[in-house]
Design a protein around this motif. Sequence first.
Motif, PDB file in Angstrom:
ATOM      1  N   ASP A 192     -37.641  32.933  -4.374  1.00  0.00           N
ATOM      2  CA  ASP A 192     -37.273  33.851  -4.906  1.00  0.00           C
ATOM      3  C   ASP A 192     -38.880  34.960  -4.352  1.00  0.00           C
ATOM      4  O   ASP A 192     -39.199  36.061  -3.459  1.00  0.00           O
ATOM      5  N   LYS A 193     -39.833  35.006  -5.454  1.00  0.00           N
ATOM      6  CA  LYS A 193     -40.852  36.099  -4.747  1.00  0.00           C
ATOM      7  C   LYS A 193     -41.552  35.908  -3.416  1.00  0.00           C
ATOM      8  O   LYS A 193     -42.020  36.716  -2.976  1.00  0.00           O
ATOM      9  N   ASN A 194     -41.711  35.021  -3.026  1.00  0.00           N
ATOM     10  CA  ASN A 194     -42.504  34.553  -1.569  1.00  0.00           C
ATOM     11  C   ASN A 194     -40.908  34.414  -0.637  1.00  0.00           C
ATOM     12  O   ASN A 194     -41.101  35.403   0.524  1.00  0.00           O
ATOM     13  N   LYS A 195     -39.658  34.107  -0.711  1.00  0.00           N
ATOM     14  CA  LYS A 195     -38.561  35.336   0.353  1.00  0.00           C
ATOM     15  C   LYS A 195     -38.639  36.675  -0.063  1.00  0.00           C
ATOM     16  O   LYS A 195     -38.597  37.718   1.419  1.00  0.00           O
ATOM     17  N   GLU A 196     -38.502  37.186  -1.272  1.00  0.00           N
ATOM     18  CA  GLU A 196     -39.211  39.250  -1.299  1.00  0.00           C
ATOM     19  C   GLU A 196     -39.800  39.163  -0.258  1.00  0.00           C
ATOM     20  O   GLU A 196     -40.410  40.062   0.209  1.00  0.00           O
ATOM     21  N   SER A 197     -41.138  38.490  -0.047  1.00  0.00           N
ATOM     22  CA  SER A 197     -42.596  39.123   0.412  1.00  0.00           C
ATOM     23  C   SER A 197     -42.452  39.133   2.422  1.00  0.00           C
ATOM     24  O   SER A 197     -43.410  38.736   2.908  1.00  0.00           O
ATOM     25  N   SER A 198     -41.521  38.191   2.895  1.00  0.00           N
ATOM     26  CA  SER A 198     -41.639  37.146   3.667  1.00  0.00           C
ATOM     27  C   SER A 198     -40.545  38.221   4.816  1.00  0.00           C
ATOM     28  O   SER A 198     -38.984  38.059   3.615  1.00  0.00           O
ATOM     29  N   PRO A 199     -40.741  38.272   5.503  1.00  0.00           N
ATOM     30  CA  PRO A 199     -39.462  39.000   6.779  1.00  0.00           C
ATOM     31  C   PRO A 199     -38.748  37.791   7.377  1.00  0.00           C
ATOM     32  O   PRO A 199     -37.902  37.540   8.090  1.00  0.00           O
ATOM     33  N   PHE A 200     -39.554  36.504   7.404  1.00  0.00           N
ATOM     34  CA  PHE A 200     -39.082  35.098   7.907  1.00  0.00           C
ATOM     35  C   PHE A 200     -38.837  34.083   7.083  1.00  0.00           C
ATOM     36  O   PHE A 200     -38.312  34.240   5.684  1.00  0.00           O
ATOM     37  N   ALA A 201     -37.794  33.631   7.846  1.00  0.00           N
ATOM     38  CA  ALA A 201     -37.629  32.502   6.893  1.00  0.00           C
ATOM     39  C   ALA A 201     -38.327  31.651   6.064  1.00  0.00           C
ATOM     40  O   ALA A 201     -39.313  31.471   7.028  1.00  0.00           O
ATOM     41  N   LEU A 202     -37.939  31.487   5.037  1.00  0.00           N
ATOM     42  CA  LEU A 202     -39.235  30.173   4.293  1.00  0.00           C
ATOM     43  C   LEU A 202     -39.524  28.679   5.266  1.00  0.00           C
ATOM     44  O   LEU A 202     -39.891  27.833   5.126  1.00  0.00           O
ATOM     45  N   THR A 203     -37.893  27.946   4.987  1.00  0.00           N
ATOM     46  CA  THR A 203     -37.722  27.019   5.906  1.00  0.00           C
ATOM     47  C   THR A 203     -37.354  26.211   6.640  1.00  0.00           C
ATOM     48  O   THR A 203     -35.737  27.422   7.050  1.00  0.00           O
ATOM     49  N   GLU A 204     -37.832  25.964   7.735  1.00  0.00           N
ATOM     50  CA  GLU A 204     -36.526  25.353   9.277  1.00  0.00           C
ATOM     51  C   GLU A 204     -35.562  25.030   8.707  1.00  0.00           C
ATOM     52  O   GLU A 204     -35.294  23.796   7.696  1.00  0.00           O
ATOM     53  N   ASP A 205     -34.384  24.822  10.032  1.00  0.00           N
ATOM     54  CA  ASP A 205     -33.327  24.136  10.104  1.00  0.00           C
ATOM     55  C   ASP A 205     -33.630  22.918   9.982  1.00  0.00           C
ATOM     56  O   ASP A 205     -34.499  22.557  10.475  1.00  0.00           O
ATOM     57  N   PHE A 206     -33.566  21.672   8.493  1.00  0.00           N
ATOM     58  CA  PHE A 206     -33.883  20.094   9.328  1.00  0.00           C
ATOM     59  C   PHE A 206     -32.911  19.724   7.941  1.00  0.00           C
ATOM     60  O   PHE A 206     -31.874  20.144   7.596  1.00  0.00           O
ATOM     61  N   GLU A 207     -32.647  18.380   9.130  1.00  0.00           N
ATOM     62  CA  GLU A 207     -31.509  17.149   8.521  1.00  0.00           C
ATOM     63  C   GLU A 207     -31.834  16.661   8.008  1.00  0.00           C
ATOM     64  O   GLU A 207     -32.247  15.403   9.049  1.00  0.00           O
ATOM     65  N   VAL A 208     -32.102  15.361   6.589  1.00  0.00           N
ATOM     66  CA  VAL A 208     -32.963  14.260   6.556  1.00  0.00           C
ATOM     67  C   VAL A 208     -32.179  13.656   5.743  1.00  0.00           C
ATOM     68  O   VAL A 208     -31.425  13.910   4.466  1.00  0.00           O
ATOM     69  N   GLU A 209     -32.335  11.852   5.417  1.00  0.00           N
ATOM     70  CA  GLU A 209     -31.408  11.518   4.475  1.00  0.00           C
ATOM     71  C   GLU A 209     -32.915  10.814   3.371  1.00  0.00           C
ATOM     72  O   GLU A 209     -34.205   9.980   4.526  1.00  0.00           O
ATOM     73  N   VAL A 210     -32.829  10.297   2.882  1.00  0.00           N
ATOM     74  CA  VAL A 210     -34.249   9.845   1.928  1.00  0.00           C
ATOM     75  C   VAL A 210     -34.021   8.111   1.338  1.00  0.00           C
ATOM     76  O   VAL A 210     -32.692   7.902   0.867  1.00  0.00           O
ATOM     77  N   PRO A 211     -35.086   7.829   2.098  1.00  0.00           N
ATOM     78  CA  PRO A 211     -34.500   5.799   1.930  1.00  0.00           C
ATOM     79  C   PRO A 211     -35.099   5.302   0.784  1.00  0.00           C
ATOM     80  O   PRO A 211     -35.635   6.848  -0.506  1.00  0.00           O
ATOM     81  N   GLU A 212     -34.119   4.601   0.518  1.00  0.00           N
ATOM     82  CA  GLU A 212     -34.756   3.840  -0.640  1.00  0.00           C
ATOM     83  C   GLU A 212     -36.360   3.883  -1.343  1.00  0.00           C
ATOM     84  O   GLU A 212     -36.972   3.378  -0.228  1.00  0.00           O
ATOM     85  N   ASP A 213     -36.271   4.208  -2.195  1.00  0.00           N
ATOM     86  CA  ASP A 213     -37.881   3.878  -2.720  1.00  0.00           C
ATOM     87  C   ASP A 213     -38.948   4.660  -2.237  1.00  0.00           C
ATOM     88  O   ASP A 213     -39.789   5.435  -2.587  1.00  0.00           O
ATOM     89  N   CYS A 214     -38.673   6.052  -2.163  1.00  0.00           N
ATOM     90  CA  CYS A 214     -38.975   7.033  -1.418  1.00  0.00           C
ATOM     91  C   CYS A 214     -38.598   8.451  -1.880  1.00  0.00           C
ATOM     92  O   CYS A 214     -37.592   8.879  -2.737  1.00  0.00           O
ATOM     93  N   LEU A 215     -39.420   9.382  -2.052  1.00  0.00           N
ATOM     94  CA  LEU A 215     -38.980  10.910  -1.599  1.00  0.00           C
ATOM     95  C   LEU A 215     -39.429  11.837  -0.987  1.00  0.00           C
ATOM     96  O   LEU A 215     -39.947  12.490  -0.213  1.00  0.00           O
ATOM     97  N   PHE A 216     -38.860  13.285  -1.147  1.00  0.00           N
ATOM     98  CA  PHE A 216     -38.844  14.386   0.148  1.00  0.00           C
ATOM     99  C   PHE A 216     -39.368  15.340  -0.467  1.00  0.00           C
ATOM    100  O   PHE A 216     -39.321  15.875  -2.339  1.00  0.00           O
ATOM    101  N   VAL A 217     -40.587  16.327  -0.792  1.00  0.00           N
ATOM    102  CA  VAL A 217     -41.204  16.981  -1.006  1.00  0.00           C
ATOM    103  C   VAL A 217     -41.428  18.618  -0.394  1.00  0.00           C
ATOM    104  O   VAL A 217     -41.866  17.955   1.093  1.00  0.00           O
ATOM    105  N   MET A 218     -41.675  19.328  -1.001  1.00  0.00           N
ATOM    106  CA  MET A 218     -42.088  20.385  -0.450  1.00  0.00           C
ATOM    107  C   MET A 218     -42.962  21.361  -0.978  1.00  0.00           C
ATOM    108  O   MET A 218     -42.615  21.075  -2.264  1.00  0.00           O
ATOM    109  N   GLY A 219     -43.538  21.931  -0.957  1.00  0.00           N
ATOM    110  CA  GLY A 219     -44.500  23.567  -1.510  1.00  0.00           C
ATOM    111  C   GLY A 219     -43.386  24.492  -1.682  1.00  0.00           C
ATOM    112  O   GLY A 219     -42.486  24.937  -0.932  1.00  0.00           O
TER     113      GLY A 219
END
Length: 172
Positions: free
Chosen positions: A108-135
Amino acid sequence: MENSTKTEVFSWIKSLLAVVVLVIICRQFLFTPVTVNGGSMSPTFHHNDRVMVMKMSEIEHSDMIVFEAPTSSDKHIKRVIGMPGDRLRVHNDQLYINDVLVEEPYLDKNKESSPFALTEDFEVEVPEDCLFVMGDNRLHSGDSRMYGFVPEEDVFGEVKIRFYPFSGVGIP
């Protein structure tokens, strides 16, 4: 008198050794302190914040974890967005996990201070034994969008508490 002094000193030495052994065991197997480097988790964490990482923790969505970065030997702190088998989709800055819209109040705080979308559009499936992480600072975060999935075996543990700076002590 001399014998009782020796007994007292020996008792203190035994106690101190027991404490040292206990601290080493706890640090090796249960928890360890980590220093945050960089601003990719801002505003949740800032550069040089100190956090405690629990090594024996079951990782879930939105948990903040420490792991060995796939691109270097550094430890990174990021938020778990996708678990093994999840289908992730971001569209118009909205996260969907397995086609269910997920609220991300930590953005929320980052969205308030940015005129841009924070995350670009994407689509992905996470494989077994793995994680998908973002800051949390999505516009300035090197994460799974850049270096791919994080193998679960590379996870050191889950961030449980911030203990420095003192003004920010608590559960993040």
